[in-house]
Design a protein around this motif. Structure first.
Motif, PDB file in Angstrom:
ATOM      1  N   LYS A 155     -52.202   7.415   1.240  1.00 42.64           N
ATOM      2  CA  LYS A 155     -52.155   8.733   0.608  1.00 42.64           C
ATOM      3  C   LYS A 155     -50.878   9.430   1.079  1.00 42.64           C
ATOM      4  O   LYS A 155     -50.863  10.175   2.068  1.00 42.64           O
ATOM      5  N   ILE A 156     -49.779   9.132   0.354  1.00 42.75           N
ATOM      6  CA  ILE A 156     -48.481   9.708   0.686  1.00 42.75           C
ATOM      7  C   ILE A 156     -47.850  10.251  -0.589  1.00 42.75           C
ATOM      8  O   ILE A 156     -48.297   9.964  -1.698  1.00 42.75           O
ATOM      9  N   ASP A 157     -46.785  11.017  -0.394  1.00 43.30           N
ATOM     10  CA  ASP A 157     -46.076  11.597  -1.535  1.00 43.30           C
ATOM     11  C   ASP A 157     -44.901  10.735  -1.987  1.00 43.30           C
ATOM     12  O   ASP A 157     -44.498  10.800  -3.145  1.00 43.30           O
ATOM     13  N   GLY A 158     -44.339   9.966  -1.067  1.00 38.75           N
ATOM     14  CA  GLY A 158     -43.190   9.158  -1.459  1.00 38.75           C
ATOM     15  C   GLY A 158     -42.603   8.367  -0.326  1.00 38.75           C
ATOM     16  O   GLY A 158     -43.205   8.235   0.749  1.00 38.75           O
ATOM     17  N   TYR A 159     -41.397   7.867  -0.575  1.00 44.32           N
ATOM     18  CA  TYR A 159     -40.711   6.953   0.336  1.00 44.32           C
ATOM     19  C   TYR A 159     -39.261   7.394   0.506  1.00 44.32           C
ATOM     20  O   TYR A 159     -38.608   7.792  -0.463  1.00 44.32           O
ATOM     21  N   HIS A 160     -38.784   7.292   1.731  1.00 40.07           N
ATOM     22  CA  HIS A 160     -37.363   7.427   2.022  1.00 40.07           C
ATOM     23  C   HIS A 160     -36.914   6.048   2.514  1.00 40.07           C
ATOM     24  O   HIS A 160     -37.414   5.557   3.534  1.00 40.07           O
ATOM     25  N   VAL A 161     -36.007   5.434   1.785  1.00 40.66           N
ATOM     26  CA  VAL A 161     -35.507   4.101   2.109  1.00 40.66           C
ATOM     27  C   VAL A 161     -34.061   4.251   2.572  1.00 40.66           C
ATOM     28  O   VAL A 161     -33.235   4.832   1.862  1.00 40.66           O
ATOM     29  N   PHE A 162     -33.762   3.723   3.744  1.00 41.07           N
ATOM     30  CA  PHE A 162     -32.429   3.801   4.322  1.00 41.07           C
ATOM     31  C   PHE A 162     -31.834   2.399   4.370  1.00 41.07           C
ATOM     32  O   PHE A 162     -32.365   1.521   5.053  1.00 41.07           O
ATOM     33  N   VAL A 163     -30.742   2.189   3.640  1.00 40.69           N
ATOM     34  CA  VAL A 163     -30.032   0.910   3.662  1.00 40.69           C
ATOM     35  C   VAL A 163     -28.809   1.108   4.551  1.00 40.69           C
ATOM     36  O   VAL A 163     -27.936   1.926   4.256  1.00 40.69           O
ATOM     37  N   ILE A 164     -28.789   0.355   5.644  1.00 41.56           N
ATOM     38  CA  ILE A 164     -27.769   0.498   6.681  1.00 41.56           C
ATOM     39  C   ILE A 164     -26.854  -0.719   6.604  1.00 41.56           C
ATOM     40  O   ILE A 164     -27.298  -1.850   6.814  1.00 41.56           O
ATOM     41  N   ASP A 165     -25.592  -0.484   6.301  1.00 45.96           N
ATOM     42  CA  ASP A 165     -24.641  -1.584   6.122  1.00 45.96           C
ATOM     43  C   ASP A 165     -23.881  -1.848   7.422  1.00 45.96           C
ATOM     44  O   ASP A 165     -22.903  -1.164   7.734  1.00 45.96           O
ATOM     45  N   ALA A 166     -24.356  -2.843   8.176  1.00 43.70           N
ATOM     46  CA  ALA A 166     -23.723  -3.186   9.455  1.00 43.70           C
ATOM     47  C   ALA A 166     -22.346  -3.798   9.263  1.00 43.70           C
ATOM     48  O   ALA A 166     -21.560  -3.868  10.205  1.00 43.70           O
ATOM     49  N   THR A 167     -22.032  -4.235   8.048  1.00 43.49           N
ATOM     50  CA  THR A 167     -20.702  -4.802   7.774  1.00 43.49           C
ATOM     51  C   THR A 167     -19.683  -3.721   7.445  1.00 43.49           C
ATOM     52  O   THR A 167     -18.505  -4.013   7.277  1.00 43.49           O
ATOM     53  N   ASN A 168     -20.141  -2.471   7.339  1.00 40.56           N
ATOM     54  CA  ASN A 168     -19.273  -1.365   6.953  1.00 40.56           C
ATOM     55  C   ASN A 168     -19.509  -0.151   7.863  1.00 40.56           C
ATOM     56  O   ASN A 168     -19.880   0.930   7.396  1.00 40.56           O
ATOM     57  N   ASN A 169     -19.365  -0.372   9.183  1.00 42.33           N
ATOM     58  CA  ASN A 169     -19.472   0.706  10.164  1.00 42.33           C
ATOM     59  C   ASN A 169     -20.804   1.453  10.087  1.00 42.33           C
ATOM     60  O   ASN A 169     -20.860   2.660  10.304  1.00 42.33           O
ATOM     61  N   PHE A 170     -21.850   0.735   9.708  1.00 42.11           N
ATOM     62  CA  PHE A 170     -23.207   1.282   9.620  1.00 42.11           C
ATOM     63  C   PHE A 170     -23.328   2.412   8.605  1.00 42.11           C
ATOM     64  O   PHE A 170     -24.159   3.310   8.735  1.00 42.11           O
ATOM     65  N   GLU A 171     -22.496   2.353   7.574  1.00 50.71           N
ATOM     66  CA  GLU A 171     -22.626   3.310   6.472  1.00 50.71           C
ATOM     67  C   GLU A 171     -24.049   3.196   5.935  1.00 50.71           C
ATOM     68  O   GLU A 171     -24.557   2.102   5.709  1.00 50.71           O
TER      69      GLU A 171
END
Length: 184
Positions: free
Chosen positions: A106-122
């Motif tokens: 029972k949640i309202d949504g999702y926050h998805v974080f894509v962390i690019d370790a090949t690009n200074n953790f952008e």
């Protein structure tokens, strides 16, 4: 010619970081994002996931939700119960991996974080409503654990979504439809 790598130094650094992290659940929380993530990359995937999630919660000023409530990971700035998912892109794994999607929560949504370790953790943050995630699972989801036969009697099946980060239709669709910003 390959660069000389001091493996003894690397092993000592990994041991030091893992030892310090094992005694401190907020290890690295005072560091900037790039330093924090550099340290997390030295931990095992099992121990880095929760730490990254908790760093995000603390940095964003969100409220952590007790797991016993089964209502996601945090309450965001809008008072929404949200599940936080992180995926780290590396040179050996260019795929976004969103696992343990629990659609029954029972949640309202999702926050998805894509962390690019090949690009200074952008880091790119995506925000999906619960219905958005249900639609994505219908389109591109798979079972996260077990087989179809093994899960027949299981009413709460964890789902997963995997797609190539970068120049492909699924990634482009997600960026156009769900991109919420960057982090931190």
């Amino acid at each position: 010619m390959d660069e000389e790598i001091d493996y003894d130094y690397l092993n000592k650094a990994i041991s030091k970081v893992r030892s310090e992290a094992s005694n401190d659940p907020e290890y690295g929380f005072d560091d900037d994002w790039q330093t924090f993530m550099s340290k997390m990359m030295l931990l095992t995937p099992q121990s880095q996931g929760a730490r990254i999630q908790n760093y995000i919660i603390k940095t964003k000023g969100w409220e952590k939700v007790p797991s016993s409530l089964d209502r996601g990971d945090a309450i965001n700035e809008y008072g929404e119960y949200v599940e936080i998912k992180t995926s780290v892109i590396t040179s050996s794994n260019p795929y976004v991996n969103i696992v343990q999607i629990r659609l029954w929560q029972k949640i309202d949504g999702y926050h998805v974080f894509v962390i690019d370790a090949t690009n200074n953790f952008e880091t790119v943050e995506f925000k999906l409503s619960k219905s958005d995630m249900i639609n994505e699972v219908k389109q591109i989801g798979i079972l996260a654990h077990g087989t179809i036969n093994a899960n027949k009697l299981n009413s709460n099946k964890e789902q997963a979504i995997h797609f190539l980060w970068g120049d492909n239709p699924i990634c482009k669709r997600w960026l156009a439809k769900y991109e919420y910003g960057s982090f931190p």
